[in-house]
Write a protein that holds these residues in place. Structure first.
Motif, short mmCIF file in Angstrom:
data_model
loop_
_atom_site.label_atom_id
_atom_site.label_comp_id
_atom_site.label_asym_id
_atom_site.label_seq_id
_atom_site.Cartn_x
_atom_site.Cartn_y
_atom_site.Cartn_z
N GLU A 119 0.83 -1.21 0.00
CA GLU A 119 0.00 0.00 0.00
C GLU A 119 0.87 1.26 0.00
O GLU A 119 0.56 2.25 -0.67
N PRO A 124 -0.37 5.58 -9.68
CA PRO A 124 -1.43 4.63 -10.04
C PRO A 124 -0.99 3.65 -11.12
O PRO A 124 -0.52 4.06 -12.19
N ALA A 125 -1.10 2.39 -10.81
CA ALA A 125 -0.76 1.28 -11.73
C ALA A 125 0.68 1.30 -12.21
O ALA A 125 0.97 0.90 -13.33
N ILE A 152 -2.40 -3.22 -2.23
CA ILE A 152 -3.34 -2.67 -3.20
C ILE A 152 -3.27 -3.51 -4.47
O ILE A 152 -2.17 -3.82 -4.94
N VAL A 153 -4.42 -3.86 -4.99
CA VAL A 153 -4.48 -4.46 -6.32
C VAL A 153 -5.09 -3.41 -7.24
O VAL A 153 -6.15 -2.86 -6.94
N GLU A 154 -4.39 -3.14 -8.33
CA GLU A 154 -4.86 -2.12 -9.27
C GLU A 154 -5.14 -2.75 -10.63
O GLU A 154 -4.35 -3.60 -11.10
N TYR A 162 -5.84 -1.64 -14.64
CA TYR A 162 -5.56 -0.44 -15.43
C TYR A 162 -5.56 -0.80 -16.91
O TYR A 162 -4.96 -1.81 -17.31
N TYR A 208 -9.59 2.34 -14.65
CA TYR A 208 -8.75 2.19 -13.46
C TYR A 208 -9.62 1.91 -12.24
O TYR A 208 -10.64 2.56 -12.03
N THR A 209 -9.22 0.91 -11.49
CA THR A 209 -9.88 0.68 -10.21
C THR A 209 -8.91 -0.05 -9.28
O THR A 209 -7.92 -0.61 -9.73
N THR A 210 -9.20 0.00 -8.01
CA THR A 210 -8.30 -0.63 -7.03
C THR A 210 -9.09 -1.53 -6.09
O THR A 210 -10.31 -1.37 -5.91
N GLU A 226 -8.36 -3.66 -2.13
CA GLU A 226 -7.43 -3.72 -1.00
C GLU A 226 -7.39 -5.13 -0.42
O GLU A 226 -8.42 -5.81 -0.34
N THR A 242 -15.38 -6.28 -7.92
CA THR A 242 -16.00 -4.98 -8.21
C THR A 242 -17.50 -5.12 -8.03
O THR A 242 -18.06 -6.21 -8.17
#
Lengths: 263, 456
Positions: free
Chosen positions: B299, B306-307, B360-362, B364, B403-405, B407, B428
């Motif tokens: 994190e 980002p990504a 964090i998993v991103e 992209y 883009y989304t994340t 945790e 999601t």
């Protein structure tokens, strides 16, 4: 002048016949001859590695020859008492010293020429160089090394006027190391604004006084192509003047010391 | 004799001044400019004998010997052993261009996990090595090009830097003709479409001259390639509505990028075993060729963006990444409108130490990296793409990306504590699963082959 040349010729003849020098030369030549085989070990960068190795061998061998050749120049004559025979003739000590030096440099030049010729021949046979420009770029390096070794020989001749061969070997080797290792270091020190002015002053003096052998290391552009050299003619002219001046200093100082030495 | 001796000493003193002046005014400055190599050898890790020789002016010789040794390590696959040698060789002889370029490639590409995923923690060192090499060899295009290529091909997400380095490379006269085309692609990836077109036009003019001069055997092939690229670009600029946007009539006509296509991204990540995640998801685009980036990182991973991360982190070349930092980056290939990938990080504890508490998993997706046939719909900057939930134009200003994340905690990823016997699943909010989605043919309207609407 005739006396100097006669002594130089004799010294050259003696040097060429000395076995220890011939062994060193032979080792150097052998390394040069087998160096191309190393490209099999280095498929990437083979030309760069080959040039670096061969020029390094020439420089290393020449440095050893220069010191070994000159540390015995004067002490041997004294030890064998042949100097009495020479000085009893109309030969001045300064003529003797300069003749000895020139003979040694001549022998050094011949040996370096031999090594350079072998290197270029090997490169030409292996087709590692093409065109006169590339050959000239490669040949310039041993030429600069020759001037460097002539300076080293002058250092050694100067020490040989008062030191024994063993002491001289380490003295000359030490000056060579200091002149190559620490010269840039002293230059950096002398330009460091945070240093004590006294230390900076000392560093500047050492930087100027000690013979700068490093300045003769011009092999990098020959090893790695595509480098743009600025004012090359001016550099070589300055290098020649610098070497000639420094060699003159050492020989004059050697003459003065030798004049006062009891033999 | 006394007077003579004094005179001689005076001469020595005079000559000493002359040599000092010649050396300081002419020889040393020119030597430093033309022939010197770096002198900061103190922390290079050379053995005492190597150090002695290096100091004594045999740097190139040692560099050559070391490189021969490195080559045997390449053959043995002992990649770790090569790193310090590469560094030493570049310190000893910073003009060895091939060592720099091989080193950059090796550092950036060859350190991988069991699944052939690169250890991205090395990439900043590869970038730093390239920049150092370029600065040390400003007379040749090679390391400027290699650094640009690293940004363009490996990093793939910092195109302004790729353009910057390629532009520098193209300024060098020794740049190979065929390699000049790459700057056009970099301009397009960077969204500088006008510049790409101008550049190709200029290349075309130059190539025409070469063909007319008849000196270059490959000239006509190169000219044809450039012409083809230029034609394609102009067609794409028209069909993707680029000219229309510039002219202010984009809204009046149909273009390939209209209306924006809803990609319908959704994803689910489950930790199926300790340090093994399964990533499933949906993506409405039917043609094969989509690569969605997934990043799993600490994190508080340093230099994270980002990504990704800031790929240039200063001039330091660290060949031993911190052992307590985790950064995994992978591409999810989409087929039949779905992706399903198992990512096993359990076999490479040095690469994935999982030493932090939160992760964090991103996800992209950047259309700039898409193949041309997908860009034809999405546009260069994602103007033809939308997503109800995850369209984002903040993380990469000036373009639409997905883009989304998510945790995760360390316990979840290691399947320990409360998660030892439970499968952590994060999805999601729109995730529907494969069973609920019916695969169906989709027809894309291509305005160019339809009758023109009866507009002005």
């Amino acid at each position: 002048m005739g006396v100097i040349l006669a002594i130089a010729k004799t010294t050259l003849g003696e040097a060429v016949r000395r076995r220890v020098l011939l062994v060193i030369l032979l080792v150097g030549v052998l390394f040069l001859a087998i160096a191309p085989a190393l490209e099999a070990l280095s498929p990437r960068q083979e030309l760069t590695v080959l040039r670096a190795l061969t020029l390094g061998i020439i420089q290393l061998t020449s440095a050893v020859i220069a010191v070994v050749l000159t540390v015995y120049l004067i002490p041997n004559e004294i030890e064998r008492r042949t100097i009495y025979t020479i000085l009893s003739k109309p030969v001045r000590r300064w003529q003797f010293l300069i003749g000895k030096y020139l003979g040694a440099v001549g022998a050094l030049g011949l040996m370096m020429l031999l090594m350079t010729t072998i290197m270029l021949l090997v490169f030409l046979i292996m087709r590692k160089v093409e065109g006169t420009a590339e050959i000239a770029s490669l040949a310039k390096v041993p030429f600069a090394f020759f001037i460097q070794m002539s300076l080293l020989a002058a250092v050694s001749v100067f020490f040989s006027t008062f030191a024994s061969p063993i002491v001289n070997f380490f003295l000359s080797g030490g000056v060579y190391l200091v002149g190559t290792v620490f010269d840039s270091f002293f230059d950096v020190l002398s330009k460091n604004s945070q240093l004590n002015p006294a230390v900076k002053g000392m560093a500047s003096i050492v930087h100027v006084i000690v013979p700068n052998f490093q300045s003769f290391n011009v092999q990098n552009p020959a090893i790695n192509q595509l480098q743009f050299i600025q004012s090359e003619g001016m550099f070589y002219l300055g290098l020649g003047v610098y070497a000639f001046t420094y060699i003159s200093i050492l020989l004059i100082a050697g003459i003065v010391v030798f004049e006062y030495r009891e033999v | 004799m006394r007077l003579k001796t004094a005179q001689l000493w005076g001469l020595v003193a005079g000559l000493a001044i002359v040599q000092g002046l010649v050396h300081e005014a002419v020889v040393f400055p020119l030597w430093k400019k033309n022939y010197a190599v770096r002198t900061d050898l103190g922390n290079g890790g050379l053995s005492p004998d190597q150090l002695l020789l290096a100091f004594a002016g045999f740097r190139e010789l040692i560099a050559g010997i070391l490189w021969v040794r490195a080559d045997s390590f390449f053959d043995d696959g002992n990649f770790d052993a090569i790193l310090p040698i590469i560094r030493l060789v570049t310190i000893l002889d910073p003009h060895q261009i091939d060592v720099y370029s091989t080193g950059m490639w090796h550092i950036a590409y060859n350190f991988t996990d069991e699944g052939s995923r690169s250890d991205r923690r090395y990439v900043p060192s590869a970038v730093a090595l390239g920049i150092e090499g370029a600065n040390n060899n400003p007379n040749t295009y090679e390391l400027f090009y290699e650094t640009g290529w690293l940004y363009f091909h490996k990093i793939e997400d910092d195109y302004p830097e790729a353009v910057k380095w390629f532009e520098e490379a193209m300024k060098r006269p020794d740049v190979i003709t065929a390699r000049r085309n790459i700057l056009n692609a970099a301009y397009q990836h960077n969204g500088q479409i006008d510049k790409a077109a101008d550049y190709l036009y200029n290349l075309l003019q130059e190539s025409e001259k070469r063909v007319k001069s008849g000196r270059d055997f490959m000239a006509s092939t190169n000219r044809d390639t450039i012409e083809n690229n230029y034609d394609n670009l102009l067609v794409r600029m028209a069909q993707r509505g680029y000219f229309a946007k510039k002219g202010g009539y984009y809204q009046d006509w149909d273009y390939d990028t209209k209306p924006p296509f809803d990609v319908g991204f959704s994803a689910e990540v489950s930790v199926v075993e300790p340090k093994v995640i399964r990533v499933e998801g949906t993506w409405n685009v039917l043609p094969v060729g989509t690569r969605i980036r997934i990043v799993l990182r600490d994190e508080n991973f340093p230099h994270a963006v980002p990504a990704g991360m800031q790929w240039y982190q200063g001039p330091a070349i660290n060949l031993d990444p911190p052992k307590d930092e985790t950064f995994m980056q992978e591409q999810l290939f989409v087929k039949n409108q779905r992706f399903d990938r198992k990512i096993d990080m359990s076999r490479d504890p040095l690469m994935y130490p999982f030493a932090q508490d939160k992760y964090i998993v991103e996800f992209y997706y950047n259309p700039r990296q898409a193949p041309a046939y997908i860009q034809d719909k999405f546009g260069w900057s994602g103007e033809g793409m939308t997503d109800r939930n995850f369209l984002n134009n903040d993380v990469r200003p000036g373009m639409n990306v997905i883009y989304t994340t998510m945790e995760f905690t360390r316990d979840q990823l290691l399947r320990q504590g409360a998660w030892e016997n439970k499968v952590p699943v994060v999805r999601t909010k729109n995730y529907v699963g494969f069973g609920a989605r019916q695969l169906q043919d989709q027809v894309f309207k291509v305005p160019g082959i339809e009758p023109e609407p009866d507009k002005k």
